[in-house]
Design a protein around this motif. Structure first.
Motif, PDB file in Angstrom:
ATOM      1  N   PRO A 180      37.507  23.667  17.470  1.00 37.50           N
ATOM      2  CA  PRO A 180      36.628  24.831  17.246  1.00 37.50           C
ATOM      3  C   PRO A 180      35.160  24.424  17.141  1.00 37.50           C
ATOM      4  O   PRO A 180      34.516  24.584  16.102  1.00 37.50           O
ATOM      5  N   VAL A 181      34.597  23.921  18.225  1.00 37.50           N
ATOM      6  CA  VAL A 181      33.228  23.408  18.178  1.00 37.50           C
ATOM      7  C   VAL A 181      32.179  24.506  18.069  1.00 37.50           C
ATOM      8  O   VAL A 181      31.010  24.225  17.787  1.00 37.50           O
ATOM      9  N   ARG A 203      34.180  26.065   9.455  1.00 33.35           N
ATOM     10  CA  ARG A 203      34.773  24.865  10.051  1.00 33.35           C
ATOM     11  C   ARG A 203      36.035  24.402   9.325  1.00 33.35           C
ATOM     12  O   ARG A 203      37.008  23.974   9.955  1.00 33.35           O
ATOM     13  N   SER A 204      36.048  24.452   7.998  1.00 29.80           N
ATOM     14  CA  SER A 204      37.210  23.970   7.257  1.00 29.80           C
ATOM     15  C   SER A 204      38.441  24.791   7.587  1.00 29.80           C
ATOM     16  O   SER A 204      39.515  24.241   7.880  1.00 29.80           O
ATOM     17  N   ALA A 205      38.323  26.114   7.558  1.00 27.40           N
ATOM     18  CA  ALA A 205      39.461  26.975   7.885  1.00 27.40           C
ATOM     19  C   ALA A 205      39.877  26.806   9.342  1.00 27.40           C
ATOM     20  O   ALA A 205      41.077  26.820   9.666  1.00 27.40           O
ATOM     21  N   TYR A 243      39.874  16.135  11.424  1.00 26.39           N
ATOM     22  CA  TYR A 243      39.473  16.952  12.575  1.00 26.39           C
ATOM     23  C   TYR A 243      38.279  17.842  12.257  1.00 26.39           C
ATOM     24  O   TYR A 243      37.510  18.196  13.156  1.00 26.39           O
ATOM     25  N   GLU A 244      38.100  18.181  10.986  1.00 22.78           N
ATOM     26  CA  GLU A 244      36.886  18.902  10.602  1.00 22.78           C
ATOM     27  C   GLU A 244      35.657  18.032  10.850  1.00 22.78           C
ATOM     28  O   GLU A 244      34.635  18.496  11.367  1.00 22.78           O
ATOM     29  N   HIS A 245      35.765  16.745  10.497  1.00 29.94           N
ATOM     30  CA  HIS A 245      34.653  15.813  10.740  1.00 29.94           C
ATOM     31  C   HIS A 245      34.427  15.610  12.233  1.00 29.94           C
ATOM     32  O   HIS A 245      33.275  15.607  12.702  1.00 29.94           O
ATOM     33  N   VAL A 246      35.509  15.452  12.991  1.00 35.78           N
ATOM     34  CA  VAL A 246      35.390  15.282  14.444  1.00 35.78           C
ATOM     35  C   VAL A 246      34.723  16.509  15.069  1.00 35.78           C
ATOM     36  O   VAL A 246      33.839  16.390  15.927  1.00 35.78           O
ATOM     37  N   ALA A 276      30.171  19.229  17.667  1.00 32.53           N
ATOM     38  CA  ALA A 276      29.232  20.345  17.684  1.00 32.53           C
ATOM     39  C   ALA A 276      27.796  19.853  17.596  1.00 32.53           C
ATOM     40  O   ALA A 276      26.904  20.357  18.292  1.00 32.53           O
ATOM     41  N   THR A 277      27.561  18.847  16.764  1.00 38.40           N
ATOM     42  CA  THR A 277      26.219  18.287  16.623  1.00 38.40           C
ATOM     43  C   THR A 277      25.752  17.654  17.920  1.00 38.40           C
ATOM     44  O   THR A 277      24.565  17.675  18.245  1.00 38.40           O
ATOM     45  N   ALA A 278      26.698  17.082  18.673  1.00 39.59           N
ATOM     46  CA  ALA A 278      26.369  16.453  19.956  1.00 39.59           C
ATOM     47  C   ALA A 278      26.079  17.480  21.042  1.00 39.59           C
ATOM     48  O   ALA A 278      25.693  17.113  22.151  1.00 39.59           O
ATOM     49  N   GLY A 279      26.285  18.756  20.751  1.00 34.51           N
ATOM     50  CA  GLY A 279      25.958  19.804  21.712  1.00 34.51           C
ATOM     51  C   GLY A 279      27.038  20.106  22.726  1.00 34.51           C
ATOM     52  O   GLY A 279      26.759  20.724  23.764  1.00 34.51           O
TER      53      GLY A 279
END
Length: 212
Positions: A31-32, A39-41, A66-69, A74-77
């Motif tokens: 879910p990016v 994000r957590s849910a 997977y939340e961290h991944v 998402a940060t990487a765009g």
């Protein structure tokens, strides 16, 4: 069209300009595109889809990873990121990752953009770069294979250390509707099924639609 394909198309359609595509069953989309608060849910929902036969203990332990991944992706765009897991006859699975990113480009002609991309990629002798003619227009594929030595403590000499071979397929597709380049990337260490993954990427590319 399956539910995952509809979800992907919905996500991609919110980008500018629009792009839609369909992936085979077996891909699990991260879910990016959700907000940090969601994000957590979303990660909890993702792991339940990834491990449908798991239990609460497994889901609760896997979700933070997977939340961290997802946050990193998402940060990487990245516009899209998914894990592909495909059961094989007997034991084991074939696995890969698939991502899609959009890059700004100064091109005004898709053919010129493809030619320039091909020339740039072909400069690296380790790249197998080729032009593609897709239903949506020209594109460029780039295949790279890498061999990594696994560091095994107190194992055999370096020249006898086990090797891990990985493959990457990248496809650059110039947008005909705006100054963007779509970059599809598939990575896998399941090289036994390399041919199947190549066919899979080809099938996905045939579904690209810039008018969604």
């Amino acid at each position: 069209m399956n539910d995952l394909a509809e979800l992907i198309n919905d996500r991609v359609a919110r980008t500018i300009p629009p792009l839609a595509f369909v992936v085979p069953d077996g891909f699990h989309a991260l879910p990016v595109d959700v907000t940090a608060e969601e994000r957590s849910a979303a990660a909890q929902e993702f792991v339940r889809g990834l491990y449908p036969e798991g239990d609460t203990e497994l889901w609760d332990s896997a979700a933070p990873y997977y939340e961290h991944v997802t946050a990193t992706m998402a940060t990487a765009g990245l516009a899209f990121s998914a894990l592909g897991i495909f059961g094989q006859e007997g034991e084991g699975v074939a696995h890969c990752s698939l991502t899609v990113a959009f890059l700004r480009s100064s091109h005004t002609d898709t053919d010129a953009a493809a030619q320039g991309t091909l020339a740039t990629l072909a400069e690296d002798p380790l790249n197998d770069a080729r032009r593609l003619d897709l239903p949506c227009g020209p594109a460029v594929s780039c295949v790279t294979l890498r061999e990594l030595a696994l560091d095994v403590e107190q194992g055999p000499p370096a020249e006898e250390q086990p090797k891990l071979v990985t493959g990457q397929i990248q496809v650059y597709v110039p947008f005909p509707t705006g100054p963007y380049m779509a970059v599809f990337t598939l990575d896998t260490a399941s090289m036994r099924y390399w041919g199947e993954f190549c066919d899979m990427v080809t099938a996905i590319l045939q579904t690209l639609d810039f008018t969604a």
